[in-house]
Design an enzyme around this catalytic site. Sequence first.
Site, PDB file in Angstrom:
ATOM      1  NE  ARG A 112      -3.487  -2.416   2.536  1.00  0.00           N
ATOM      2  CZ  ARG A 112      -4.715  -2.669   2.939  1.00  0.00           C
ATOM      3  NH1 ARG A 112      -5.570  -1.694   3.093  1.00  0.00           N
ATOM      4  NH2 ARG A 112      -5.103  -3.898   3.221  1.00  0.00           N
ATOM      5  CG  ASP A 146      -3.230 -14.002  -2.386  1.00  0.00           C
ATOM      6  OD1 ASP A 146      -2.165 -13.950  -1.761  1.00  0.00           O
ATOM      7  OD2 ASP A 146      -4.259 -13.379  -2.030  1.00  0.00           O
TER       8      ASP A 146
HETATM    9  C1  DMJ Z   1      -5.461  -6.097  -1.174  1.00  0.00           C
HETATM   10  O1  DMJ Z   1      -4.826  -5.453  -0.137  1.00  0.00           O
HETATM   11  C2  DMJ Z   1      -4.499  -6.751  -2.119  1.00  0.00           C
HETATM   12  O2  DMJ Z   1      -5.138  -7.030  -3.304  1.00  0.00           O
HETATM   13  C3  DMJ Z   1      -3.913  -8.020  -1.557  1.00  0.00           C
HETATM   14  O3  DMJ Z   1      -3.089  -8.667  -2.491  1.00  0.00           O
HETATM   15  C4  DMJ Z   1      -4.999  -8.954  -1.139  1.00  0.00           C
HETATM   16  N1  DMJ Z   1      -6.023  -8.356  -0.378  1.00  0.00           N
HETATM   17  C5  DMJ Z   1      -6.482  -7.015  -0.595  1.00  0.00           C
HETATM   18  C6  DMJ Z   1      -7.796  -6.884  -1.318  1.00  0.00           C
HETATM   19  O4  DMJ Z   1      -8.695  -7.882  -1.172  1.00  0.00           O
END
Ligand code: DMJ
Length: 591
Positions: free
Chosen positions: A219, A348
Amino acid sequence: MVLRKLPGVSASGMGLRLSQKFVFLLFLSGLVTLCFGALFFLPDTVRLNRKPSVTHGARTVERSVGSRAQEEWSPARAQEPAARDERVTSAAHNGERGSAYSYEAFKTCLLKPALGKNQGTPPDSETLQRREKVKEMMKFAWDNYKRYAWGNNELRPLTRNGHLGNMFGGLRGASIVDSLDTLYIMGLMEEYEEAKEWVQNNLDLNSNGEASLFEVNIRYVGGLLSAYYLTGAEIFKQKVMELGEKLLPAFNTPTGIPRGVINLGSGTSWSWGWASAGSSILAEFGTLHLEFLHLSQLSGNPLFTEKVMNIRKLLNKIEKPHGLYPNFLSPVSGNWVQHHVSIGGLGDSFYEYLIKSYLMSDKTDQEAQKMYYSAMEAIETNLVQKSPGGLTYLAEWRGGILDHKMGHLACFSGGMIGIGADDGPAGQRQHYLDLAAEITHTCHESYSPTKLGPEAFRFDAGAEATATRLSDRYYILRPEVIESYMYMWRLTHDPKYREWGWEAVEALEKHCRVDAGFSGIRDVYASTVSHDNMQQSFFLSETLKYLYLLFSDDDLLPLEDWVFNTEAHPLPVIRFLKIASSDRFHDCSAV
Ligand code: DMJ
């Protein structure tokens, strides 16, 4: 005297007459004055090229594990052919010495204007209206954040106050940093200027709390980097470099695999209490690569690249069960701790960063390419399933046993598999595009009946992409499904993706919009909606940005030039970078 003791030189041998001694002394003092004076004429770039002590400390620790990575990944700028554009060449060499990065030279390496010919304005009026609606949603979300939660990390739209939380180690303004690029690309310039001013005057990086390395990276580091690359405003570069240095001590572990939590003040780091046996999480330490390469790029300091290349090296070498990457790894031994594999939460974005590292390297990072496609092969063999109703999904794997569940987070993979379709094994392009479309279709199926989707959905006991547990039914404004619509739209121009995106806009308006912002909901199947009172910062950074891009022309942030980090912050393709063994080099002067 010292001279008397020098071998082969006797005192008598130095016997000079008084006048000769005088001339000699005069010459000597002239020389000393000249050398001393010269120091003042050195250019600033040489004198100021000192690294903060944190960096030096961390570098000493890192040398043993990271030095080979540096050999393989030395910025290609050092080997540029002499005939190259002078501006670019000199910027490149400056960068390598750690002095000023040339933003102007960087722009010559973009193939197309970042904001397109006309800010990505779509030609047809319906799409334009839809895009305007998304822009209005962003303004509404921003205005309410500003009014009720300014400087806090997130807005609580029901109670109309701010939320700080404990993910960012005392850093504030997550929604501001996460919104900078979205505001900018939407042309909300007044709001962008407010955000920039806040960063300039109020983003205090001297906090002393416990932060998630991953969250701060995706972020704050991601947000500041993209704001810099899009606008060229120096303040973003200054802030991101300062923050990047603060993250380095997290890598001081026996293996160089960082732990999940870091105290931004003291640099002490530790693993999450919930992570088994002090392990680090694949999706966390595997989601630093893009940002850290850019920190090296901007600073000329290879240390950031060394840190993430060391992670890459370990993951590449380690034995993988059935070719899969489990989610937990010990930062002490470098071994897997548990055999749980998931393309959703905990795993992920590691996979996402493999293919995006390859794309961001201008397709020169062949190691990332190889690792990504081998991982894809293992995923297809072990995790990809077809439901009785014909839906393709990605199951989770627990030591060889499949859990027929897919998380909302895993729905980003439609887009990921789509953008990776071109560069896999020969003849696989259509196969990957089909797989990407099938997964995106499954995720769309999970978005019913409210047209918003649950946190996790299952494919067992008769379930077809539905949440069977009450605790899985919430929706917290997540972007992943819409993210896949955006990529699939760009790759296929199948109008259904825009229609599905519009369905999501209408559902967000109906179920999540409240008087003072947007809120997540507790049960996507309930007829009476119950709000969770949180406007997540990723709603502004990702969900609304991907929707806006879905309704824009493809030349707004063209994929040839930009790679989105996992928080949807666009980072440019690095065209200076190359692997030492390759001869390939992008000539920016030809642009
Ligand atoms: C976000 O902060 C990013 O996409 C992260 O990789 C996974 N979770 C959140 C959104 O769901």
